[in-house]
Scaffold this motif. Structure first.
Motif: not given
Lengths: 246, 246
Positions: A141-153, A212-228
């Motif tokens: 979770m700590q690794r995944a949270a890093k994808a939140i940091e920065g400027t994103h839509d 139940r979600l991949p470690e890269q889920a947040i990166e992917l969600a931000l990049a593709t807007c995929d709610k899944k």
């Protein structure tokens, strides 16, 4: 008219949220009623840094309001603190210049979210944390949270029902720490947050931690807007608006 | 019949105390109802290490009860924990021998009492600490608390309305610590405590700390039974039964 800024804390458990609504118990209504009573029944409107939802708490919400009298700051704070209900506290109060605005001038907001990992739900945390009893890989979770940091839509982490059009925000820090043996604390610092964004991020991080979600889920969600690639909105009782900076 | 011992925690805010009473919401009634439901509506009586008053909390109250079935301990604990209200939690459960008794065999009890010294009452502590805003000389209170330790007849610190005749108790430790910037924690360890004894000791220590009783007040009260050397009974919401040892 003199303008005042106040830092308030509240336990959101028994409120339908910050913002005034008809036939609902709200933080805004309680504070405005108290201020209006002090002001000889002339209505006083307060302006928060932003609203909080039903059940959400605040340790350091900021409001401003105009009041027709010049008051001693500490006596005014004490009067408001003691005359509002016990679950609302007025921690600081000061007179500010006319151009101060609690919402428009926010530079940074800090939110905290607490999770109780006890096997048997802790009765003293039940109003101030979400109970989660499933296995969690916290380093993941700590690794995944890093994808939140920065400027994103952050559109994919925004609940429907908002009028905001620009959904770009900058998150300075997204951090997850263990608190004692059975607590988990999330801290998010940013220049602003969308409607339910923090709770959606927490729900997604918990689902990542539970595998139940991949470690890269947040990166992917931000990049593709995929709610899944996102999780459910985490419950309101774990959320605290901790601090607002100007 | 198999006998079980359970460690329970509860938020006493919404209860009229531990012990069952007519027309009142009590911890005992909630747990007995849940147990009786699991036992096909055959009544089950629980026995605590001692009762707690209205509004008093427990982190580690101990109960025992006889139940006509041999149960898997963790499944039984989980069923009770989830079927009791959210403000009661069943932390541990184990089968014990027939001669175990939650009250008669107590070797040591630990109580904690919390005080909130914040200038504006902390809304998140309001149900779990007493708010005290007057000046306190904490080293003076710490010195005064030493007089509690040892074996004494504590009659002067016992509220009326008890049937207990022997009022001699041994207190192993009476300690006062600061918790963070605005918290104060009292810890009392002893072989037993009289009705309202902990709250009367805390009320007396606060009055000593505030300079309205001499530093030797507790020594004098114990020696002379003079009620004028004691303070008021401190409010229930600050008190927690923390642990019971056998």
């Amino acid at each position: 008219m003199p303008r005042y800024k106040a830092v308030i804390a509240y336990d959101g458990t028994h409120y339908a949220g910050f913002q005034i609504q008809q036939n609902a118990h709200t933080i805004q209504a309680e504070i405005e009623q108290t201020l209006s009573r002090l002001n000889n029944q002339q209505h006083v409107t307060i302006h928060p840094s932003g609203r909080t939802d039903a059940g959400v708490h605040a340790k350091g919400q900021v409001i401003h309001f105009d009041y027709p009298h010049v008051m001693d700051e500490e006596r005014f704070r004490f009067a408001l603190d003691t005359q509002t209900p016990a679950d609302i506290s007025v921690r600081k109060l000061e007179r500010v210049s006319d151009d101060f605005h609690a919402r428009y001038l926010v530079k940074e907001k800090i939110y905290e979210y607490y999770v109780d990992l006890s096997k048997s739900r802790d009765p003293f945390k039940r109003l101030y944390a979400t109970h989660y009893i499933y296995p969690l890989d916290i380093p993941r979770m700590q690794r995944a949270a890093k994808a939140i940091e920065g400027t994103h839509d952050f559109s994919v982490f925004c609940a429907t029902g908002t009028k905001v059009t620009d959904k770009t925000r900058t998150v300075y820090d997204a951090r997850i720490e263990r608190i004692g043996e059975t607590g988990l604390k999330f801290t998010f610092r940013g220049n602003g947050f969308l409607y339910k964004m923090v709770r959606m991020l927490v729900g997604t991080l918990l689902k990542i931690g539970n595998g139940r979600l991949p470690e890269q889920a947040i990166e992917l969600a931000l990049a593709t807007c995929d709610k899944k690639m996102t999780g459910p909105t985490a419950a309101p009782e774990g959320l605290f608006l901790s601090e607002v900076k100007y």
